[in-house]
Design a protein around this motif. Structure first.
Motif, PDB file in Angstrom:
ATOM      1  N   ILE A 211      46.090  44.306  55.974  1.00 24.53           N
ATOM      2  CA  ILE A 211      47.495  44.327  56.435  1.00 24.53           C
ATOM      3  C   ILE A 211      48.334  45.016  55.296  1.00 24.53           C
ATOM      4  CG2 ILE A 211      49.371  42.812  56.529  1.00 24.53           C
ATOM      5  CD1 ILE A 211      47.316  40.731  57.777  1.00 24.53           C
ATOM      6  N   ALA A 212      48.007  44.991  54.040  1.00 27.26           N
ATOM      7  CA  ALA A 212      48.988  45.590  53.103  1.00 27.26           C
ATOM      8  C   ALA A 212      48.780  47.162  53.180  1.00 27.26           C
ATOM      9  CB  ALA A 212      48.838  45.101  51.721  1.00 27.26           C
ATOM     10  N   GLU A 213      47.575  47.529  53.308  1.00 25.73           N
ATOM     11  CA  GLU A 213      47.425  48.957  53.632  1.00 25.73           C
ATOM     12  C   GLU A 213      48.066  49.619  54.672  1.00 25.73           C
ATOM     13  OE1 GLU A 213      43.626  51.647  52.553  1.00 25.73           O
ATOM     14  OE2 GLU A 213      43.077  49.575  51.877  1.00 25.73           O
ATOM     15  N   VAL A 214      47.943  48.656  55.809  1.00 26.02           N
ATOM     16  CA  VAL A 214      48.135  49.503  57.192  1.00 26.02           C
ATOM     17  C   VAL A 214      49.675  49.414  57.168  1.00 26.02           C
ATOM     18  CG1 VAL A 214      48.528  48.905  59.696  1.00 26.02           C
ATOM     19  CG2 VAL A 214      46.126  48.456  58.431  1.00 26.02           C
ATOM     20  N   SER A 215      50.322  48.589  56.617  1.00 24.46           N
ATOM     21  CA  SER A 215      51.874  48.723  56.542  1.00 24.46           C
ATOM     22  C   SER A 215      52.388  49.499  55.482  1.00 24.46           C
ATOM     23  CB  SER A 215      52.456  46.973  55.874  1.00 24.46           C
ATOM     24  OG  SER A 215      51.800  46.668  54.855  1.00 24.46           O
ATOM     25  N   GLY A 216      51.375  50.124  54.793  1.00 19.87           N
ATOM     26  CA  GLY A 216      52.061  50.876  53.432  1.00 19.87           C
ATOM     27  C   GLY A 216      52.482  50.134  52.279  1.00 19.87           C
ATOM     28  N   ALA A 217      52.309  49.029  52.369  1.00 20.93           N
ATOM     29  CA  ALA A 217      52.829  48.096  51.399  1.00 20.93           C
ATOM     30  C   ALA A 217      51.842  47.975  50.078  1.00 20.93           C
ATOM     31  CB  ALA A 217      53.289  46.761  51.647  1.00 20.93           C
ATOM     32  N   GLY A 218      50.895  48.459  50.196  1.00 23.28           N
ATOM     33  CA  GLY A 218      49.469  48.287  49.084  1.00 23.28           C
ATOM     34  C   GLY A 218      48.678  49.434  49.075  1.00 23.28           C
ATOM     35  N   ALA A 219      48.171  49.914  47.781  1.00 22.46           N
ATOM     36  CA  ALA A 219      47.157  50.916  47.829  1.00 22.46           C
ATOM     37  C   ALA A 219      45.838  50.264  47.651  1.00 22.46           C
ATOM     38  CB  ALA A 219      47.619  51.527  46.261  1.00 22.46           C
ATOM     39  N   THR A 220      44.951  51.341  47.629  1.00 21.14           N
ATOM     40  CA  THR A 220      43.585  50.845  47.605  1.00 21.14           C
ATOM     41  C   THR A 220      43.275  49.902  46.529  1.00 21.14           C
ATOM     42  OG1 THR A 220      42.988  53.052  48.495  1.00 21.14           O
ATOM     43  CG2 THR A 220      41.191  51.627  47.463  1.00 21.14           C
ATOM     44  N   GLU A 221      42.685  48.867  46.676  1.00 26.67           N
ATOM     45  CA  GLU A 221      42.474  47.884  45.692  1.00 26.67           C
ATOM     46  C   GLU A 221      40.891  47.045  45.619  1.00 26.67           C
ATOM     47  OE1 GLU A 221      44.287  43.539  44.217  1.00 26.67           O
ATOM     48  OE2 GLU A 221      45.449  44.645  45.751  1.00 26.67           O
ATOM     49  N   GLN A 222      40.160  46.839  44.599  1.00 27.65           N
ATOM     50  CA  GLN A 222      38.938  46.304  44.569  1.00 27.65           C
ATOM     51  C   GLN A 222      39.194  44.970  43.936  1.00 27.65           C
ATOM     52  OE1 GLN A 222      39.151  49.807  43.780  1.00 27.65           O
ATOM     53  NE2 GLN A 222      38.721  49.945  45.738  1.00 27.65           N
ATOM     54  N   ILE A 223      38.945  44.037  44.717  1.00 26.99           N
ATOM     55  CA  ILE A 223      38.715  42.477  44.159  1.00 26.99           C
ATOM     56  C   ILE A 223      37.179  42.008  44.069  1.00 26.99           C
ATOM     57  CG2 ILE A 223      39.186  40.351  44.582  1.00 26.99           C
ATOM     58  CD1 ILE A 223      41.740  41.213  46.321  1.00 26.99           C
ATOM     59  N   VAL A 224      37.010  41.682  42.763  1.00 25.24           N
ATOM     60  CA  VAL A 224      35.568  41.083  42.501  1.00 25.24           C
ATOM     61  C   VAL A 224      35.633  39.734  41.793  1.00 25.24           C
ATOM     62  CG1 VAL A 224      33.470  41.561  41.190  1.00 25.24           C
ATOM     63  CG2 VAL A 224      35.024  43.305  41.663  1.00 25.24           C
ATOM     64  N   PHE A 225      35.078  38.983  42.814  1.00 23.55           N
ATOM     65  CA  PHE A 225      35.232  37.353  42.487  1.00 23.55           C
ATOM     66  C   PHE A 225      33.892  37.216  41.593  1.00 23.55           C
ATOM     67  CE2 PHE A 225      37.461  37.236  46.502  1.00 23.55           C
ATOM     68  CZ  PHE A 225      38.815  36.622  45.644  1.00 23.55           C
ATOM     69  N   GLN A 226      33.831  35.991  40.706  1.00 21.39           N
ATOM     70  CA  GLN A 226      32.957  35.819  39.684  1.00 21.39           C
ATOM     71  C   GLN A 226      32.368  34.738  40.240  1.00 21.39           C
ATOM     72  OE1 GLN A 226      31.360  37.100  36.955  1.00 21.39           O
ATOM     73  NE2 GLN A 226      32.829  38.649  37.383  1.00 21.39           N
ATOM     74  N   PRO A 227      30.926  34.543  40.554  1.00 24.50           N
ATOM     75  CA  PRO A 227      30.191  33.175  41.153  1.00 24.50           C
ATOM     76  C   PRO A 227      30.287  32.224  40.116  1.00 24.50           C
ATOM     77  CG  PRO A 227      28.547  34.826  40.251  1.00 24.50           C
ATOM     78  CD  PRO A 227      29.897  35.624  40.061  1.00 24.50           C
ATOM     79  N   GLU A 228      29.623  31.047  40.913  1.00 18.53           N
ATOM     80  CA  GLU A 228      29.843  29.729  40.173  1.00 18.53           C
ATOM     81  C   GLU A 228      28.281  29.007  40.193  1.00 18.53           C
ATOM     82  OE1 GLU A 228      32.276  25.587  40.495  1.00 18.53           O
ATOM     83  OE2 GLU A 228      32.724  27.019  41.645  1.00 18.53           O
ATOM     84  N   LEU A 229      27.878  28.709  39.035  1.00 20.84           N
ATOM     85  CA  LEU A 229      26.535  27.801  39.400  1.00 20.84           C
ATOM     86  C   LEU A 229      26.768  26.608  39.745  1.00 20.84           C
ATOM     87  CD1 LEU A 229      23.723  27.345  38.522  1.00 20.84           C
ATOM     88  CD2 LEU A 229      24.209  26.673  36.121  1.00 20.84           C
ATOM     89  N   VAL A 230      26.071  25.941  40.683  1.00 22.35           N
ATOM     90  CA  VAL A 230      26.210  24.641  41.380  1.00 22.35           C
ATOM     91  C   VAL A 230      24.845  23.886  41.048  1.00 22.35           C
ATOM     92  CG1 VAL A 230      26.701  23.216  43.387  1.00 22.35           C
ATOM     93  CG2 VAL A 230      28.011  25.394  42.922  1.00 22.35           C
TER      94      VAL A 230
END
Length: 335
Positions: free
Chosen positions: A307-326
């Motif tokens: 949505i941010a990219e389509v609206s022009g309000a956001g640039a290309t971004e890479q989000i990387v989450f860290q996993p969790e041991l259960v």
């Protein structure tokens, strides 16, 4: 005969433009006028022509989502998160299941392009850069889901699967296991390759440990059961003492095969850890340890980036989450 906007405007005694504002930007119209127009809509049974409106706007209010395997609850949870955030922004989600088939994936992308979707979220089979570039040329933004962008120029939301694979095997080693089998495949699936890479890194830190590869052609319960049966049929001294399955569906299948005849005990003879932490994991006959991914959050954030990219309000971004041991019973340390 179909009721038109002009008919609504005439009955409500307002202009066609006012009716259009009530339908699309009601906050810009006086409440009394909105009520009068809505009453006219209800009386006439007017139904807006979204197809025509989308043609005028150049894109629809739908987001295309292509996942690798809709049978996997991990992807179902991603879709749930995407739908939640999309609905909050007056968007809908169209779900496509590639079933790990590149040609089927391409067909969905063609369909979404023809429908002029608002944007595309995709967990790709192979490298999608060239096809997504064509979408971008036609005004359709794409975000990679459960897959890093690797400098492709597209936004992405993923999990550090190398870290997750390392975490899984490090846990098995810490419980005293040394002969570990990695069950998963095909290795062309990026997530499988990354999890194996992390597993190898953990093994390299433990000189007396070994890692056996047990390849599968799919990431399903049935594939896991077949791999588990091959382990059960071995002599007890030739079996691994632990299994790291590339996802929870495989882990469930392995568990079923090992305990079905009562010949192998989990975790006493063989410990098992999976990946994704789907609901089935905690409900298994022996609750399965797993590496948890924030699946719904992945879907939420992917829609936000789109949505941010389509609206022009956001640039290309890479989000990387860290996993969790259960940790659950399937990797309980030996007495």
């Amino acid at each position: 005969m179909a009721v038109s906007v002009k008919d609504v405007a005439a009955l409500a005694r307002v202009s066609v433009g006012t009716v259009s504002n009530v339908l699309n930007q009601p906050d810009k119209v006086a409440p009394a006028t909105v009520s009068r127009v809505q009453a006219a809509i209800d009386e006439l049974g007017f139904v807006r022509n979204d197809a025509a409106r989308q043609l005028r706007a150049g894109r629809s209010r739908s987001i295309g989502l292509v996942v690798l395997d809709v049978r996997n609850p991990f992807f179902t949870d991603i879709a749930r998160g995407a739908e939640q955030r999309a609905a909050e922004n007056n968007l809908s989600v169209l779900l496509g299941n590639s079933d790990d088939d590149a040609s089927r994936e391409a067909s969905y992308l063609d369909l979404f392009e023809q429908q002029r979707v608002h944007g595309v979220l995709i967990s790709p089979v192979d490298d999608p850069t060239e096809r997504l570039e064509r979408l971008r040329e036609h005004g359709i933004t794409a975000v990679l889901v459960d897959r890093p962008s690797d400098g492709s120029g597209f936004s992405s939301v993923s999990v550090d699967d190398v870290s997750g694979g390392y975490m899984a095997v490090r846990h098995l080693l810490d419980t005293g296991r040394r002969r570990i089998a990695f069950i998963g495949g095909p290795d062309s699936v990026r997530q499988v390759a990354d999890r194996l890479s992390g597993a190898k890194r953990a093994i390299a830190e433990q000189p007396d440990a070994s890692l056996e590869l047990v390849p599968t052609t799919a990431l399903t319960v049935l594939a896991g059961r077949a791999a588990g049966e091959s382990l059960r049929e071995r002599a007890s001294d030739e079996r691994p003492d632990a299994v790291f399955a590339a996802n929870d569906l495989l882990a469930v299948g392995v568990l079923q095969a090992l305990v079905m005849l009562g010949e192998v005990s989990v975790p006493e003879d063989i410990a098992i850890i999976g990946y994704d932490d789907i609901d089935f994991s905690s409900a298994a006959v022996v609750p399965l340890s797993s590496i948890r991914q924030p699946s719904e959050l992945i879907g939420l954030r992917a829609v936000e980036l789109l949505i941010a990219e389509v609206s022009g309000a956001g640039a290309t971004e890479q989000i990387v989450f860290q996993p969790e041991l259960v940790v659950r019973d399937s990797t309980r340390p030996r007495a």
